[in-house]
Design a protein around this motif. Structure first.
Motif, mmCIF file in Angstrom:
data_model
loop_
_atom_site.group_PDB
_atom_site.id
_atom_site.type_symbol
_atom_site.label_atom_id
_atom_site.label_comp_id
_atom_site.label_asym_id
_atom_site.label_seq_id
_atom_site.Cartn_x
_atom_site.Cartn_y
_atom_site.Cartn_z
ATOM 1 N N VAL A 43 -110.995 30.267 -2.467
ATOM 2 C CA VAL A 43 -111.212 28.902 -1.980
ATOM 3 C C VAL A 43 -112.691 28.547 -2.024
ATOM 4 O O VAL A 43 -113.063 27.430 -2.417
ATOM 5 N N SER A 44 -113.559 29.468 -1.669
ATOM 6 C CA SER A 44 -114.992 29.172 -1.730
ATOM 7 C C SER A 44 -115.471 29.040 -3.169
ATOM 8 O O SER A 44 -116.432 28.322 -3.442
ATOM 9 N N GLY A 45 -114.800 29.710 -4.108
ATOM 10 C CA GLY A 45 -115.155 29.558 -5.519
ATOM 11 C C GLY A 45 -114.897 28.155 -6.030
ATOM 12 O O GLY A 45 -115.573 27.688 -6.950
ATOM 13 N N PHE A 46 -113.928 27.463 -5.450
ATOM 14 C CA PHE A 46 -113.667 26.075 -5.818
ATOM 15 C C PHE A 46 -114.397 25.098 -4.903
ATOM 16 O O PHE A 46 -114.841 24.036 -5.331
ATOM 17 N N GLY A 47 -114.529 25.431 -3.639
ATOM 18 C CA GLY A 47 -115.131 24.518 -2.677
ATOM 19 C C GLY A 47 -116.641 24.422 -2.774
ATOM 20 O O GLY A 47 -117.214 23.346 -2.574
ATOM 21 N N LEU A 48 -117.301 25.513 -3.095
ATOM 22 C CA LEU A 48 -118.761 25.506 -3.153
ATOM 23 C C LEU A 48 -119.285 24.561 -4.229
ATOM 24 O O LEU A 48 -120.209 23.778 -3.942
ATOM 25 N N PRO A 49 -118.749 24.553 -5.447
ATOM 26 C CA PRO A 49 -119.231 23.564 -6.420
ATOM 27 C C PRO A 49 -118.968 22.119 -5.981
ATOM 28 O O PRO A 49 -119.784 21.233 -6.251
ATOM 29 N N LEU A 50 -117.854 21.885 -5.297
ATOM 30 C CA LEU A 50 -117.571 20.537 -4.811
ATOM 31 C C LEU A 50 -118.599 20.088 -3.779
ATOM 32 O O LEU A 50 -119.090 18.953 -3.820
ATOM 33 N N VAL A 51 -118.942 20.964 -2.860
ATOM 34 C CA VAL A 51 -119.924 20.634 -1.827
ATOM 35 C C VAL A 51 -121.311 20.447 -2.443
ATOM 36 O O VAL A 51 -122.042 19.511 -2.090
ATOM 37 N N LEU A 52 -121.671 21.309 -3.384
ATOM 38 C CA LEU A 52 -122.981 21.181 -4.023
ATOM 39 C C LEU A 52 -123.087 19.900 -4.834
ATOM 40 O O LEU A 52 -124.143 19.258 -4.864
ATOM 41 N N ALA A 53 -122.018 19.512 -5.510
ATOM 42 C CA ALA A 53 -122.037 18.257 -6.267
ATOM 43 C C ALA A 53 -122.075 17.063 -5.331
ATOM 44 O O ALA A 53 -122.750 16.065 -5.602
ATOM 45 N N HIS A 54 -121.366 17.133 -4.224
ATOM 46 C CA HIS A 54 -121.363 16.037 -3.255
ATOM 47 C C HIS A 54 -122.749 15.833 -2.637
ATOM 48 O O HIS A 54 -123.166 14.703 -2.384
ATOM 49 N N SER A 55 -123.461 16.915 -2.413
ATOM 50 C CA SER A 55 -124.792 16.810 -1.809
ATOM 51 C C SER A 55 -125.881 16.521 -2.840
ATOM 52 O O SER A 55 -127.038 16.321 -2.466
ATOM 53 N N GLY A 56 -125.539 16.499 -4.126
ATOM 54 C CA GLY A 56 -126.505 16.163 -5.165
ATOM 55 C C GLY A 56 -127.330 17.325 -5.669
ATOM 56 O O GLY A 56 -128.287 17.124 -6.417
ATOM 57 N N ILE A 57 -126.984 18.527 -5.273
ATOM 58 C CA ILE A 57 -127.746 19.691 -5.729
ATOM 59 C C ILE A 57 -127.410 20.020 -7.182
ATOM 60 O O ILE A 57 -128.291 20.396 -7.956
ATOM 61 N N ILE A 58 -126.157 19.878 -7.561
ATOM 62 C CA ILE A 58 -125.751 20.047 -8.949
ATOM 63 C C ILE A 58 -125.084 18.757 -9.426
ATOM 64 O O ILE A 58 -124.629 17.941 -8.628
ATOM 65 N N SER A 59 -125.030 18.579 -10.737
ATOM 66 C CA SER A 59 -124.429 17.366 -11.293
ATOM 67 C C SER A 59 -122.908 17.520 -11.381
ATOM 68 O O SER A 59 -122.368 18.628 -11.279
ATOM 69 N N THR A 60 -122.240 16.397 -11.603
ATOM 70 C CA THR A 60 -120.778 16.416 -11.710
ATOM 71 C C THR A 60 -120.301 17.226 -12.907
ATOM 72 O O THR A 60 -119.335 17.992 -12.771
ATOM 73 N N PRO A 61 -120.936 17.117 -14.101
ATOM 74 C CA PRO A 61 -120.492 17.985 -15.203
ATOM 75 C C PRO A 61 -120.645 19.480 -14.893
ATOM 76 O O PRO A 61 -119.812 20.286 -15.290
ATOM 77 N N ALA A 62 -121.692 19.838 -14.155
ATOM 78 C CA ALA A 62 -121.868 21.241 -13.766
ATOM 79 C C ALA A 62 -120.759 21.678 -12.822
ATOM 80 O O ALA A 62 -120.252 22.802 -12.914
ATOM 81 N N MET A 63 -120.365 20.786 -11.925
ATOM 82 C CA MET A 63 -119.264 21.090 -11.009
ATOM 83 C C MET A 63 -117.971 21.291 -11.789
ATOM 84 O O MET A 63 -117.229 22.235 -11.540
ATOM 85 N N LEU A 64 -117.711 20.387 -12.743
ATOM 86 C CA LEU A 64 -116.486 20.497 -13.529
ATOM 87 C C LEU A 64 -116.465 21.777 -14.362
ATOM 88 O O LEU A 64 -115.426 22.437 -14.484
ATOM 89 N N MET A 65 -117.604 22.150 -14.934
ATOM 90 C CA MET A 65 -117.663 23.402 -15.706
ATOM 91 C C MET A 65 -117.464 24.615 -14.800
ATOM 92 O O MET A 65 -116.811 25.582 -15.192
ATOM 93 N N SER A 66 -118.014 24.568 -13.600
ATOM 94 C CA SER A 66 -117.852 25.681 -12.669
ATOM 95 C C SER A 66 -116.403 25.826 -12.228
ATOM 96 O O SER A 66 -115.863 26.947 -12.189
ATOM 97 N N ILE A 67 -115.755 24.712 -11.919
ATOM 98 C CA ILE A 67 -114.353 24.766 -11.512
ATOM 99 C C ILE A 67 -113.473 25.180 -12.689
ATOM 100 O O ILE A 67 -112.547 25.975 -12.525
ATOM 101 N N GLY A 68 -113.780 24.686 -13.887
ATOM 102 C CA GLY A 68 -113.032 25.102 -15.079
ATOM 103 C C GLY A 68 -113.186 26.581 -15.363
ATOM 104 O O GLY A 68 -112.228 27.267 -15.723
ATOM 105 N N GLY A 69 -114.401 27.092 -15.193
ATOM 106 C CA GLY A 69 -114.619 28.525 -15.361
ATOM 107 C C GLY A 69 -113.872 29.339 -14.325
ATOM 108 O O GLY A 69 -113.338 30.403 -14.615
#
Length: 79
Positions: A43-69
């Motif tokens: 769950v943290s493997g999927f939730g952490l990219p979502l939280v980081l993208a929401h806070s602006g630390i990473i971009s949305t494409p980076a979040m999508l690549m992380s979740i896809g990976g």
């Protein structure tokens, strides 16, 4: 990467405490704890990219690549 690498370890470590009889209705608390740790890491493997993208630390494409990976890695482990 940390969560993807260490997610299957609790099941591997605590999996030997599971009863080998599939008809037994006995649950080991140690095996349940291993499943809990595994689910927490997944769950943290999927939730952490979502939280980081929401806070602006990473971009949305980076979040999508992380979740896809993560889907690729966890799908490979499951199958």
């Amino acid at each position: 990467v940390f969560t993807y690498a260490f997610a299957p370890l609790p099941n591997a470590i605590f999996g030997r405490y599971v009863s080998s009889d599939p008809l037994a209705d006995v649950s080991s608390s140690v095996a349940d704890f291993g499943r809990f740790l595994t689910s927490m890491l997944v769950v943290s493997g999927f939730g952490l990219p979502l939280v980081l993208a929401h806070s602006g630390i990473i971009s949305t494409p980076a979040m999508l690549m992380s979740i896809g990976g993560g889907l690729l890695v966890y799908g490979t482990i499951i199958v």
